[in-house]
Design a protein around this motif. Sequence first.
Motif, PDB file in Angstrom:
ATOM      1  N   LEU A  53       0.975  -1.270   0.050  1.00  0.00           N
ATOM      2  CA  LEU A  53      -0.137   0.127   0.202  1.00  0.00           C
ATOM      3  C   LEU A  53       0.774   1.457   0.013  1.00  0.00           C
ATOM      4  O   LEU A  53       0.540   2.222  -0.679  1.00  0.00           O
ATOM      5  CB  LEU A  53      -1.039  -0.038   1.056  1.00  0.00           C
ATOM      6  N   LYS A  54       1.969   1.119   0.744  1.00  0.00           N
ATOM      7  CA  LYS A  54       2.755   2.479   1.116  1.00  0.00           C
ATOM      8  C   LYS A  54       3.430   2.560  -0.546  1.00  0.00           C
ATOM      9  O   LYS A  54       3.412   3.925  -0.939  1.00  0.00           O
ATOM     10  CB  LYS A  54       3.876   2.348   1.745  1.00  0.00           C
ATOM     11  N   GLU A  55       3.776   1.780  -1.102  1.00  0.00           N
ATOM     12  CA  GLU A  55       4.152   2.102  -2.636  1.00  0.00           C
ATOM     13  C   GLU A  55       3.085   2.235  -3.690  1.00  0.00           C
ATOM     14  O   GLU A  55       3.056   3.202  -4.336  1.00  0.00           O
ATOM     15  CB  GLU A  55       4.821   0.797  -3.161  1.00  0.00           C
ATOM     16  N   GLN A  56       2.165   1.781  -3.481  1.00  0.00           N
ATOM     17  CA  GLN A  56       0.899   1.940  -4.372  1.00  0.00           C
ATOM     18  C   GLN A  56       0.412   3.440  -4.190  1.00  0.00           C
ATOM     19  O   GLN A  56       0.122   4.053  -5.051  1.00  0.00           O
ATOM     20  CB  GLN A  56      -0.420   1.174  -4.170  1.00  0.00           C
ATOM     21  N   TRP A  57       0.446   4.151  -2.860  1.00  0.00           N
ATOM     22  CA  TRP A  57      -0.105   5.249  -2.447  1.00  0.00           C
ATOM     23  C   TRP A  57       1.133   6.192  -2.761  1.00  0.00           C
ATOM     24  O   TRP A  57       0.788   7.576  -2.733  1.00  0.00           O
ATOM     25  CB  TRP A  57      -0.547   5.279  -1.098  1.00  0.00           C
ATOM     26  N   PHE A 115       3.194   7.245  -0.687  1.00  0.00           N
ATOM     27  CA  PHE A 115       3.446   8.170   0.329  1.00  0.00           C
ATOM     28  C   PHE A 115       5.041   8.116   1.110  1.00  0.00           C
ATOM     29  O   PHE A 115       5.469   7.114   0.868  1.00  0.00           O
ATOM     30  CB  PHE A 115       2.405   7.429   1.825  1.00  0.00           C
ATOM     31  N   THR A 116       5.148   9.220   1.792  1.00  0.00           N
ATOM     32  CA  THR A 116       6.470   9.177   2.383  1.00  0.00           C
ATOM     33  C   THR A 116       6.404   8.433   3.797  1.00  0.00           C
ATOM     34  O   THR A 116       5.392   7.923   4.085  1.00  0.00           O
ATOM     35  CB  THR A 116       6.657  10.888   2.948  1.00  0.00           C
ATOM     36  N   GLN A 158       3.174   6.405   8.187  1.00  0.00           N
ATOM     37  CA  GLN A 158       3.105   6.099   9.600  1.00  0.00           C
ATOM     38  C   GLN A 158       1.820   6.998  10.373  1.00  0.00           C
ATOM     39  O   GLN A 158       1.361   6.151  11.051  1.00  0.00           O
ATOM     40  CB  GLN A 158       4.324   6.686  10.258  1.00  0.00           C
ATOM     41  N   ASP A 159       1.639   7.763   9.727  1.00  0.00           N
ATOM     42  CA  ASP A 159       0.175   8.938  10.421  1.00  0.00           C
ATOM     43  C   ASP A 159      -0.814   7.865  10.123  1.00  0.00           C
ATOM     44  O   ASP A 159      -1.794   7.678  10.812  1.00  0.00           O
ATOM     45  CB  ASP A 159       0.098  10.058   9.381  1.00  0.00           C
ATOM     46  N   ALA A 202      -7.690  11.033   0.679  1.00  0.00           N
ATOM     47  CA  ALA A 202      -8.136   9.822   1.600  1.00  0.00           C
ATOM     48  C   ALA A 202      -7.425   9.966   2.880  1.00  0.00           C
ATOM     49  O   ALA A 202      -8.144  10.122   4.125  1.00  0.00           O
ATOM     50  CB  ALA A 202      -8.092   8.664   0.842  1.00  0.00           C
ATOM     51  N   ARG A 203      -6.122  10.368   2.981  1.00  0.00           N
ATOM     52  CA  ARG A 203      -5.257  10.441   4.193  1.00  0.00           C
ATOM     53  C   ARG A 203      -5.771  11.625   4.856  1.00  0.00           C
ATOM     54  O   ARG A 203      -5.885  11.565   5.991  1.00  0.00           O
ATOM     55  CB  ARG A 203      -3.691  10.229   3.585  1.00  0.00           C
TER      56      ARG A 203
END
Length: 504
Positions: free
Chosen positions: A335-339, A341-342, A347-348, A371-372
């Motif tokens: 998910l981190k890679e798909q989104w 995100f840093t 982590q948030d 979404a985040r």
Amino acid sequence: MAKDKLMDFDAALEMFEPVIGLEVHVELNTRTKMFSEAGNPANEEFHDAAPNTLIAPVDMGLPGSMPTVNAEAIRSSISLGLALGCSIAPSSRFARKNYFYPDLGKNYQISQYDEPIAFEGEVEVELEGGDVFRIPIERAHMEEDAGKLTHLGGSSGRIQGAEYSLVDYNRAGVPLVEIVTKPIFGAEHRAPELAKAYLATIREIARGLGISEARMERGNIRCDANVSLRPRGAEKLGTRTETKNVNSMRSVERAVRYEIRRQAAILAAGGTITQETRHWHEDTGTTSPGRPKSDADDYRYFPEPDLLPVEPSLELIEELRAALPESPSARRRRLKEQWGFTDLEFQDVANGGLLAEVEATVAAGASPASARKWWTGEITRVANAEGREPSALVSPADVAALQGLVEAGTLTDKLARQVLEGVIAGEGTPQEVVDGRGLAVVSDDGALIAAIDDALAAQPDVLAKIKDGKVQAAGAVIGAVMKAMKGQADAARVRELVLERAQQ
């Protein structure tokens, strides 16, 4: 009740080592209960049923009623055990756990004791900063839930001070898996954070398997948090307390922190800790005594005579193993890679226990960034203020719809927050709240121009500055227009029109 004395958290950890243990109850979402054909209120289909309508004779413990095991609950329990890295017992047995409480009509609970269905596992839990703890699992065993008591006549809604209680047996007999960790050492000052992260991981596993709604605000997942302290350098474990039925990740973190501070103050003053259950009070952020608790002998366990042992075939176990979804750690990396995100952004989301909510919101059409923003921002702020879980306030579909209205120009961010407030208050979908409150952005240039001309006429000195090229002066006019339009205007469009009208 006297207020507990508390020691500063950091001071407590200088003197004592915290040891925690967590018992997590996961309600399974099978269509029927563990031992009867009554509908299961942990299943979304039956959630809103009226009290005492989802019951059968066996749930009430009526004479002559006989339990039969729910095969789907067995499958779900094995899947959960495998996902926890456990071994699956070739033969496990149900037992009677004897104790009286009015939410158990037959005066005993069907559980598992010395022969659980799953044992000896391990779960990886990632904390902020990427630190990974391996939580040892002692066992995962099947049992039935108890009914629900509602205490009335008092001021607090708790049993203390209540005049009478009502019993709803709908939940009696709901299939549960109780996951019990071994004592967890080495967490130190991160023990409260670790408890919260572990609970989030269990919820993530249950949701990934599809075996539970895993909604903590509904009690689908509940945690009993065991805490003990021992002096630095001591080998013998301290006396533990068990804070019962904590049903939010934020509350588990707070309860563990509170018990560390409370126990440290008692021990530092030369007192002793009573082995007991404790009640968590969300409103005050405190625990209070429940009942003394000693050993399992109190429950007088013996094998359940009305049920045969559970003996899953190797073929079934391997079938369920092959069907396991990706592990929480692998899912997080994906998910981190798909989104995109840093580390900090991801982590948030992870620390807030919001991975499932953000993922579902993205699936509903929102961008990962938006979404985040909503889940870790305004929704979490409201949830914290109300002492609730973010997922209890609004659905991912509504968050995606809300963001869609912003991107379509129907709402500004400020108006969107008002719409969110209406959705949380139960006024309907985002579009229904917009229509009901009349919150859409005014897109009619004619109405905007009329307001702009009035504002320019009322501020001739500002108009002169704009004409002289001092465009920053337009801010005063824009503010006046936004006020006149009650915030229902696109500030960027207002600025464009202000600069146009000022040069005419």
